[in-house]
Motif scaffolding. Structure first.
Motif, PDB file in Angstrom:
ATOM      1  N   SER A 364      39.502  24.731 -19.388  1.00 27.87           N
ATOM      2  CA  SER A 364      38.678  24.210 -18.302  1.00 27.87           C
ATOM      3  C   SER A 364      38.717  22.684 -18.307  1.00 27.87           C
ATOM      4  O   SER A 364      38.942  22.048 -19.346  1.00 27.87           O
ATOM      5  N   SER A 365      38.486  22.093 -17.151  1.00 29.38           N
ATOM      6  CA  SER A 365      38.574  20.641 -17.045  1.00 29.38           C
ATOM      7  C   SER A 365      37.684  20.166 -15.909  1.00 29.38           C
ATOM      8  O   SER A 365      37.057  20.952 -15.203  1.00 29.38           O
ATOM      9  N   GLY A 366      37.650  18.861 -15.725  1.00 31.42           N
ATOM     10  CA  GLY A 366      36.874  18.289 -14.633  1.00 31.42           C
ATOM     11  C   GLY A 366      37.350  16.883 -14.345  1.00 31.42           C
ATOM     12  O   GLY A 366      38.058  16.258 -15.148  1.00 31.42           O
ATOM     13  N   ILE A 367      36.974  16.370 -13.195  1.00 30.06           N
ATOM     14  CA  ILE A 367      37.292  15.001 -12.826  1.00 30.06           C
ATOM     15  C   ILE A 367      36.059  14.372 -12.188  1.00 30.06           C
ATOM     16  O   ILE A 367      35.286  15.065 -11.509  1.00 30.06           O
ATOM     17  N   ALA A 368      35.851  13.111 -12.462  1.00 32.29           N
ATOM     18  CA  ALA A 368      34.666  12.417 -11.959  1.00 32.29           C
ATOM     19  C   ALA A 368      35.071  11.076 -11.377  1.00 32.29           C
ATOM     20  O   ALA A 368      35.918  10.369 -11.931  1.00 32.29           O
ATOM     21  N   PHE A 369      34.462  10.743 -10.249  1.00 32.36           N
ATOM     22  CA  PHE A 369      34.684   9.459  -9.594  1.00 32.36           C
ATOM     23  C   PHE A 369      33.371   8.681  -9.583  1.00 32.36           C
ATOM     24  O   PHE A 369      32.318   9.252  -9.285  1.00 32.36           O
ATOM     25  N   GLY A 370      33.429   7.405  -9.918  1.00 36.44           N
ATOM     26  CA  GLY A 370      32.206   6.615  -9.981  1.00 36.44           C
ATOM     27  C   GLY A 370      32.352   5.260  -9.319  1.00 36.44           C
ATOM     28  O   GLY A 370      33.444   4.688  -9.249  1.00 36.44           O
ATOM     29  N   VAL A 371      31.238   4.749  -8.816  1.00 40.20           N
ATOM     30  CA  VAL A 371      31.183   3.398  -8.272  1.00 40.20           C
ATOM     31  C   VAL A 371      29.865   2.776  -8.700  1.00 40.20           C
ATOM     32  O   VAL A 371      28.843   3.459  -8.775  1.00 40.20           O
TER      33      VAL A 371
END
Length: 377
Positions: A364-371
């Motif tokens: 399992s995995s994930g991706i995150a975008f932040g500002v």
């Protein structure tokens, strides 16, 4: 170019220079660069989504670093986290993507009251989990835990090296779950309760080095429970004590190393409504590590890389989190202009697999975008 001029051109010594106009200007430039790097280091922690699917129900990591900024500053951070968690249940059927996309928002304001005393107000989402099973034996099963915390903290400097900090934390929390296979549903009340933080820090201001240790108290919520549509009484759920160790140190006028270690005492924390018995038990404490580097390329642009890690605990599976352990890699960029700065970043997260009474979850995995947007007054 003379040898002395070359030395001035490529100076990396962080200590302030006191002789001569050119040396003073160089020192000012170095001071500005290091200040921007320390802002960038705090930015990395704010943008990080390494807490997503961390041990227990951790999300934000209960940050306190805004309290150690210079002058008066406000920050707003936003992250969108997209986990992809899937496997097969105990009958061999596919579960579908159990992870649910979610957003994480935080806000902070810090100012100096005097040369020795400063205060900060921090709003974050310390604990969160949302899972939903879309196929297989557990179709329709979902679990949701949400929280928001307001921390009002103060810092007192004894001298230019040692300081203490502490304050009040107000935390609001609620939860719900649906277990169609067991014909069970739970909704809790939204409860607001109080805790505190307490810590100490050591810094070397002429080199912009900082190490801070913070204790986060447990907070107990007494939830009213509605189970299968009936009020069945109340039960207590306690978010755990935790220690955060934060540090940052420039290694040159253009490079900063930063990090964080979080130890959260999740062992023996459980969710036990009045009539159903124990739904979830968290049997192990967790330790999460984060290490990163910020590199300044120009007067306005900096880049960052970071890695986060939490070891697997070999704990029993639960519906709130069928993964165990996390490894994350992040990159980002920071733009700084006068009093204003903005940062963007992305994290890739790899979640450890589990096998148990629910089924088998691997890869399992994930991706995150932040500002993150910041302004210095």
């Amino acid at each position: 170019m003379t040898s002395n001029a070359a030395q001035r051109r490529f100076r990396t010594n962080l200590a302030p220079v006191s002789a001569g106009t050119e040396a003073t200007q160089q020192s000012c430039r170095e001071e500005i660069m290091i200040r921007e790097l320390t802002i960038a280091g705090a930015t990395c922690l704010a943008l990080s989504a390494g807490g997503a699917y961390a041990g227990g129900l951790d999300l934000s990591g209960q940050p306190i670093m805004p309290l150690f900024g210079k002058g008066t500053r406000v920050e707003l951070s936003f992250a969108n986290i997209r986990p992809d968690v899937s496997g097969s249940d105990f009958t061999g059927q596919q579960t579908g993507d159990v992870g649910v996309d979610f957003n994480n928002v935080s806000l902070s304001y810090k100012t100096d009251i005097s040369d020795r005393f400063s205060v900060a107000v921090i709003v974050d989402q310390p604990f969160f989990r949302h899972t939903e099973y879309t196929s297989g034996f557990f179709t329709g099963t979902n679990a949701l835990v949400e929280s928001t915390a307001l921390t009002i903290a103060g810092r007192y400097k004894f001298d230019d090296r040692w300081s203490i900090h502490g304050g009040l934390r107000v935390q609001q929390m609620e939860a719900s779950t649906r277990l169609p296979a067991l014909s069970y549903a739970l909704d809790t009340s939204k409860e607001t309760d109080f805790g505190f933080i307490l810590g100490a820090a050591y810094e070397i201001p002429e080199y912009h080095v900082l190490v801070a240790l913070t204790y986060n108290s447990e907070i107990s919520h007494n939830f009213a429970a509605t189970e299968n549509g009936f009020n069945t009484g109340s039960f207590e759920f306690t978010t755990p004590e935790a220690f955060n160790l934060d540090f940052r140190t420039p290694v040159s006028t253009s490079t900063l190393v930063f990090g964080n270690i979080r130890y959260a005492m999740w062992g023996d924390v459980d969710i036990t409504p009045p009539s159903s018995g124990t739904l979830v038990t968290f049997s192990d404490d967790t330790i999460r590590y984060r290490l990163g580097v910020v590199q300044k390329f120009t007067d306005t642009w900096s880049g960052l890389v970071q890695v986060s890690y939490e070891a697997s605990q070999d704990s029993a599976q639960n519906i709130f989190n069928p993964t165990d352990g996390t490894l994350g890699f992040g990159i980002g960029a920071i733009y700084t202009a006068d009093k204003f700065d903005v940062a963007i970043g992305v994290d890739y997260l790899s979640f450890g697999g589990t096998t148990g009474s629910i089924g088998t979850f691997n890869d399992s995995s994930g991706i995150a975008f932040g500002v993150r947007v910041g302004y210095n007054f």
